[in-house]
Every structure is written in structure tokens, then in C-alpha cells.
Design a protein around this motif. Structure first.
Motif, PDB file in Angstrom:
ATOM      1  N   ASN A 118       0.823  -1.212   0.000  1.00 15.73           N
ATOM      2  CA  ASN A 118       0.000   0.000   0.000  1.00 15.73           C
ATOM      3  C   ASN A 118       0.859   1.264   0.000  1.00 15.73           C
ATOM      4  OD1 ASN A 118       0.932   0.163   2.635  1.00 15.73           O
ATOM      5  ND2 ASN A 118      -1.076   0.380   3.562  1.00 15.73           N
ATOM      6  N   SER A 162       2.962   2.511   3.248  1.00 14.98           N
ATOM      7  CA  SER A 162       4.189   1.836   3.670  1.00 14.98           C
ATOM      8  C   SER A 162       5.264   1.795   2.584  1.00 14.98           C
ATOM      9  CB  SER A 162       3.881   0.416   4.138  1.00 14.98           C
ATOM     10  OG  SER A 162       3.349  -0.384   3.094  1.00 14.98           O
ATOM     11  N   HIS A 176      -0.357  -3.659   3.637  1.00  8.79           N
ATOM     12  CA  HIS A 176       0.705  -2.909   4.316  1.00  8.79           C
ATOM     13  C   HIS A 176       1.973  -3.771   4.354  1.00  8.79           C
ATOM     14  CE1 HIS A 176       2.945  -0.793   7.474  1.00  8.79           C
ATOM     15  NE2 HIS A 176       2.101   0.229   7.305  1.00  8.79           N
TER      16      HIS A 176
END
Length: 358
Positions: A317, A320, A341
Motif C-alpha cells: 500500500n 508503507s 501494508h
């Protein structure tokens, strides 16, 4: 001639180091920098073959700068510092050499000898690093150079013949800018009972072996720098060598690696598109593809093919990512099933291997 950027906040020490390096055959100091921020701009401007870094610097210390350099722009770096106690630690941070500054009363000839010995011992690595390094200072003029520089589609290197039925599970990971540290975090959370993992990280020629060793040391998996013809094994991971495309092919034992020394695809060799398409051709819907942090769009074409063929695809994502380029392009193409993430990627890989997600 290998070009060097000297980074030190002391003008007198920069002059001393510069004179000593310029006295070595095959080496030339092309620029100097007073701190990490100045160094960042000089690296962009001059693209040196080697940097020397002091540890004690204003604004950002040398260790932090070294770590950022290895994460964002990996290149040969030698630490020249009075903090000899850090001599071993800096190799873990990505340095390829350490030279202690002269102690009180030590003759400068001894310091010069240490610099000369250290740099001459690195010529084998620098030769590999510079052999295929692009030179942004040169203008592309010839038709041949323009042909090499144009963006090559993966079709020109590896045809698309996707396997419709899923074979034995294989996991393929693609990453670029920011990928070194991100991959280390992912591999730290993986178990040793996973299907074979293939990795294409955009990394300069000559650095892939040391990075594979770092991954191996931070993981329960056995991580290799891939060589041609390696049989893929459970609990093992294979990193594309710098300047070679990593692909796989079927064999009597299952799957094996096949390296391609061909043109760059999406301006990269190794290319994520080449790896992902190879996995789609050979494994098909039995594969998992992971797109991680990186600049550009490499991998998005073949990831869409994997997605459409029934493989399980995820992308890191934006929150991150160091650079949300490659994952964003894959998402825009509709090539991604789940957006994840960085901290959760390892668990998604484990769950896929156990059949919990598809």
C-alpha cells in the motif's frame, strides 16, 4: 578511471583524502561534499563510481546517510572515519570498506597506504559495478544507443504463453526503490516451509550477492543469488543477479532457474515484467505475485497477465511504500487482488502457501 565523491565536513580532511586518492592510478576524485544533503545532490549530478563517507557529520551522521544510500541508491561506499570501533558495524549497513583516520602522531604516509590498499582491493567490485552502469553525463546520439535506450516491451524478450492450469506453488516478488530494506523486513517474518520464492529487485551489478547474503542472514529461509539451472526447492528463495533477467522453466525435478542476458525491459535488467511473465507461463494460476515499493511501472504488464490467469496478486500500500510507483501502476491496471501494508506481506505469503487465501 574510477570516479570518487569524498564526503567529509572537514575541509582539510577532504583535501588530504582527495590528494591521496588522486595519487592512486585508476582513481580520481570528481567532487567533494560537506554533508549528507550536499552529497545527495553531488551523487545525482556526477554519478560517481564510489563514495567515501565520514561518520561524524553535521545535519545527518554518516551511518544514517549510508543506510539511506543503500536503501535508495545502492552503490560502492567506503567509510573513512576516526570511529574505528564501528569498523565491523558499517559492513552490515552496506559499506564495502572501512579506513580509519590517522591517529595522533601517525605519519600521513601510513594513512595514504591504507587508502591505497583499500581502494585497490575494491577494483574487482568497481569493475563489475561500472561495466554496465549508465552514464547520464553522455548524450545519446548513435542509432544503436537510441535503440538500447528505448523502452522495451517484455514481448521482445519472453513471449507470453500462460499456463492455464496451476502448477506447484511459486511466489514471485518484484521491487525497486526502497525495496532493499522492505524485503529485509518481509523476509524476517517468513517461515522456512514456504514454496520457492523468486525475487527481482532493481539492484546494481555486483551488489546482488551481498544483498542475497543479507536476506539469508535475516530469514529462516535459505536465500541464494540465482545462478543458471538451480532447481527450485521448498524453503528457498532466489534473487535475480544484477544485470541478468531471472526466469524459470519446467524440468524433470519440477522447476529450475534460467537467466537471460538480453536487453533491458521497462529500462531494467533484471526486470519484474520478465520474472512475472515467466512465472505466468510456467506456473500460471498456482503462483502468487507480490509488487512492492518502487519507481516506474516495471512488472505491471505481466502482473495483469498473472491476475487474469487466476494467480493471486497483492501490492504494497501507499502508506508503507518508499515510492508508490510500481504498486500504483499495477493497481491502476486492475492487476491486484489485495492491497497490503508492508508489515502484513509476510503473513499473506504464509497464508497463501497454506491455501488460506487465493
Amino acid at each position: 578511471m574510477y570516479t570518487v565523491l569524498v564526503i567529509d565536513d572537514s575541509a582539510s580532511m577532504r583535501r588530504i583524502i582527495k590528494d591521496m586518492i588522486n595519487g592512486i592510478d585508476e582513481f580520481e576524485v570528481i567532487a567533494e561534499a560537506v554533508d549528507a544533503y550536499d552529497a545527495r545532490e553531488k551523487i545525482k549530478e556526477y554519478e560517481p563510481d564510489l563514495v567515501t563517507i565520514d561518520i561524524n557529520m553535521p545535519k545527518m551522521n554518516g551511518v544514517t546517510f549510508l543506510r539511506n544510500l543503500m536503501r535508495l541508491h545502492p552503490m560502492p561506499a567506503v567509510v573513512i572515519s576516526g570511529e574505528s570501533v564501528r569498523g565491523n558495524d558499517i559492513f552490515d549497513d552496506g559499506a564495502v570498506g572501512f579506513i580509519s583516520k590517522p591517529e595522533s602522531g601517525e605519519p600521513m604516509s601510513s594513512f595514504a597506504a591504507r587508502i591505497k590498499e583499500n581502494l585497490l582491493n575494491l577494483t574487482f567490485l568497481l569493475k563489475r559495478y561500472t561495466q554496465k552502469k549508465p552514464n547520464p553525463m553522455k548524450t545519446v546520439t548513435s542509432a544503436k544507443a537510441k535503440e538500447i535506450d528505448r523502452k522495451i516491451h517484455p514481448d521482445e524478450v519472453i513471449p507470453s504463453f500462460p499456463a492455464r492450469l496451476g502448477g506447484s506453488k511459486v511466489i514471485a516478488i518484484g521491487s525497486s526503490t526502497g525495496g532493499v530494506e522492505s524485503l529485509l523486513r518481509v523476509f524476517n517474518g517468513l517461515t522456512n516451509d514456504l514454496p520457492p520464492i523468486l525475487i527481482t529487485q532493481h539492484i546494481p551489478y555486483g551488489f546482488s550477492k551481498s544483498f542475497a547474503d543479507r536476506l539469508n542472514n535475516s530469514s529462516k529461509l535459505t536465500v541464494h543469488e540465482a545462478t543458471d539451472g538451480m532447481i527450485l526447492e521448498k524453503g528457498h528463495a532466489y534473487l535475480a543477479p544484477g544485470n541478468m533477467h531471472l526466469t524459470i522453466e519446467k524440468c524433470s525435478a519440477g522447476y529450475r532457474t534460467k537467466l537471460l542476458d538480453t536487453v533491458k525491459v521497462s529500462h531494467h535488467r533484471p526486470s519484474v515484467d520478465v520474472l512475472f511473465r515467466s512465472v505466468n507461463n510456467v506456473v500460471g494460476s498456482g503462483a502468487m505475485a507480490v509488487m512492492m515499493t518502487g519507481m516506474g511501472d516495471d512488472g505491471s504488464i505481466a502482473m495483469k497477465e498473472l491476475h487474469d490467469n487466476g494467480a493471486y496478486t497483492i501490492a504494497q500500500n501507499e502508506e508503507s511504500c518508499v515510492v508508490f510507483g510500481m504498486p500504483a501502476k499495477a493497481i491502476q491496471k486492475g492487476a491486484v487482488k489485495d492491497i497490503v501494508h508492508l508489515n502484513d506481506i509476510a503473513q499473506y505469503i504464509i497464508d497463501f502457501s497454506k491455501g488460506k487465501i487465493r
